[in-house]
Design a protein around this motif. Structure first.
Motif, PDB file in Angstrom:
ATOM      1  N   HIS A   1       0.835  -1.191   0.000  1.00 40.58           N
ATOM      2  CA  HIS A   1       0.000   0.000   0.000  1.00 40.58           C
ATOM      3  C   HIS A   1       0.875   1.248   0.000  1.00 40.58           C
ATOM      4  O   HIS A   1       1.892   1.309   0.708  1.00 40.58           O
TER       5      HIS A   1
ATOM      6  N   SER B   1       0.276   5.162   0.704  1.00 39.22           N
ATOM      7  CA  SER B   1      -0.610   6.254   1.150  1.00 39.22           C
ATOM      8  C   SER B   1      -2.082   5.917   0.913  1.00 39.22           C
ATOM      9  O   SER B   1      -2.860   6.734   0.405  1.00 39.22           O
ATOM     10  N   GLY B   2      -2.439   4.700   1.256  1.00 40.27           N
ATOM     11  CA  GLY B   2      -3.825   4.275   1.108  1.00 40.27           C
ATOM     12  C   GLY B   2      -4.158   3.635  -0.215  1.00 40.27           C
ATOM     13  O   GLY B   2      -5.220   3.014  -0.362  1.00 40.27           O
ATOM     14  N   VAL B   3      -3.287   3.770  -1.215  1.00 36.91           N
ATOM     15  CA  VAL B   3      -3.502   3.135  -2.515  1.00 36.91           C
ATOM     16  C   VAL B   3      -2.989   1.701  -2.460  1.00 36.91           C
ATOM     17  O   VAL B   3      -1.824   1.455  -2.118  1.00 36.91           O
ATOM     18  N   LYS B   4      -3.840   0.750  -2.787  1.00 34.17           N
ATOM     19  CA  LYS B   4      -3.476  -0.664  -2.737  1.00 34.17           C
ATOM     20  C   LYS B   4      -2.917  -1.090  -4.094  1.00 34.17           C
ATOM     21  O   LYS B   4      -3.639  -1.586  -4.957  1.00 34.17           O
ATOM     22  N   ALA B   5      -1.603  -0.879  -4.291  1.00 38.21           N
ATOM     23  CA  ALA B   5      -0.969  -1.234  -5.562  1.00 38.21           C
ATOM     24  C   ALA B   5      -0.978  -2.739  -5.781  1.00 38.21           C
ATOM     25  O   ALA B   5      -1.171  -3.227  -6.899  1.00 38.21           O
TER      26      ALA B   5
ATOM     27  N   ASP C   1      -2.731  -6.130  -3.733  1.00 33.75           N
ATOM     28  CA  ASP C   1      -3.731  -6.353  -2.693  1.00 33.75           C
ATOM     29  C   ASP C   1      -4.020  -7.848  -2.523  1.00 33.75           C
ATOM     30  O   ASP C   1      -4.751  -8.450  -3.306  1.00 33.75           O
TER      31      ASP C   1
ATOM     32  N   GLY D   1      -1.045  -0.091 -14.558  1.00 32.39           N
ATOM     33  CA  GLY D   1      -1.532   0.263 -13.234  1.00 32.39           C
ATOM     34  C   GLY D   1      -2.141  -0.882 -12.460  1.00 32.39           C
ATOM     35  O   GLY D   1      -2.664  -0.679 -11.360  1.00 32.39           O
TER      36      GLY D   1
ATOM     37  N   THR E   1       5.013  -3.476  -9.586  1.00 31.14           N
ATOM     38  CA  THR E   1       5.159  -3.392  -8.129  1.00 31.14           C
ATOM     39  C   THR E   1       5.357  -4.785  -7.547  1.00 31.14           C
ATOM     40  O   THR E   1       6.166  -4.985  -6.631  1.00 31.14           O
TER      41      THR E   1
ATOM     42  N   GLN F   1      -6.327  -3.934 -10.823  1.00 29.73           N
ATOM     43  CA  GLN F   1      -6.410  -3.061  -9.648  1.00 29.73           C
ATOM     44  C   GLN F   1      -5.752  -3.712  -8.426  1.00 29.73           C
ATOM     45  O   GLN F   1      -6.264  -3.641  -7.311  1.00 29.73           O
ATOM     46  N   GLY F   2      -4.621  -4.350  -8.673  1.00 27.54           N
ATOM     47  CA  GLY F   2      -3.825  -4.922  -7.596  1.00 27.54           C
ATOM     48  C   GLY F   2      -4.243  -6.286  -7.113  1.00 27.54           C
ATOM     49  O   GLY F   2      -3.552  -6.878  -6.275  1.00 27.54           O
TER      50      GLY F   2
END
Length: 288
Positions: free
Chosen positions: A21, A23-27, A29, A48, A53, A250-251
């Motif tokens: 994560h 800053s709150g973004v779940k790269a 998950d 993205g 990652t 989305q991760g």
């Protein structure tokens, strides 16, 4: 389709509930999958989706927020990148960069350094021993240097006329596609047991992509125990080399399975194209 059930084998690369994560973004998950020795797994998804990652996490460049990474039953998610490399996990990078002062051959020979600096017990050579070996040309050090040269030569020769005739040229003079080849050759020169390839066909035209595909298939035939995880958008390559495909969106893992199952799954098509498939898959299409 659901995430594949992790194997209970101790051999191989195992990813369990991995998250990163920012800053709150779940790269990334809660991603789980495994890569067995001798298996090729393709990691696909739109820009993205978290693919690069994930590669950063597996190679130790990034540290996970949660989850575990195991290599042959040993946790590696807390280790430094160089330690992970010495354990046999090699990687290429999404953006190929070269050292301007180095030749093509020297750039590839960098991949042999981890092995060169290990002693016969697998521990790092003491710096004094390294300096003494280099200054005085000690027999053992000369032998290891010669072996490193041979590994670099063999890695370059895999690419035939693309790299071998250019081995003494400065690396910065190469085309983008040849820089990608140098990046892959550097990884192979290290003789890893598992390879992470981040978009190896980027910047290559269809004929160059087919050439790279053939090279990877030949590598699999020559090294049947080598595990390969490849991030790639070009489906013509993925469909030919992958035993399994892991689709990220989305991760999270959206689908897993054989290429024909995962890539043509309605949820995958809808996620990437925004509609249901109405015609057969174009083998040269891209995801993302």
């Amino acid at each position: 389709m659901t995430n594949s059930t992790l194997s209970t084998r101790t051999q191989g690369l195992h990813v369990e509930g991995l998250s990163r994560h920012f800053s709150g973004v779940k790269a990334v998950d809660e991603v789980s999958f495994d890569l067995a020795p001798g298996e090729t797994v393709a990691l696909v998804g739109p820009n993205g989706a978290g693919k690069s990652t994930l590669i950063q996490l597996l190679s130790g460049v990034e540290k996970p927020t949660a989850g575990r990474i195991l290599l042959d039953g040993r946790r590696i998610d807390g280790l430094a990148p160089e330690r992970i490399a010495r354990l046999g996990l090699g990687r290429s990078f999404q953006t190929s960069r070269v050292f301007p002062a180095l030749t093509v051959h020297d750039s590839v020979r960098l991949g042999t350094q981890a092995g060169l600096l290990r002693n016969r017990h697998g521990r790092l050579t003491h710096p004094i021993v390294e300096v003494a070996g280099e200054l005085f040309g000690l027999p053992g050090w000369r032998r290891r240097r010669a072996e490193a040269e041979q590994l670099a030569d063999a890695a370059l020769q895999r690419f035939g006329d693309r790299l071998w005739p250019r081995r003494d040229q400065p690396a910065f003079s190469l085309s983008y596609a040849n820089r990608r080849r140098v990046e892959i050759a550097r990884v192979l020169a290290a003789q890893p047991r598992f390879v992470l390839l981040d978009e190896p066909a980027a910047g290559m035209n269809p004929s160059e992509t087919a050439e790279l595909t053939d090279l990877l298939l030949a590598l699999r035939a020559e090294q049947p125990s080598l595990g390969i995880l490849v991030v790639e958008h070009k489906l013509s390559l993925v469909r030919r080399i992958a035993d399994r495909v892991v689709v990220l969106n989305q991760g999270r893992v959206l689908a897993t399975g054989k290429p024909s199952e995962a890539l043509d799954h309605p949820e995958v098509v809808e996620a990437y194209l925004g509609r249901s498939r109405t015609r057969p898959t174009n083998s040269d299409a891209h995801l993302g």
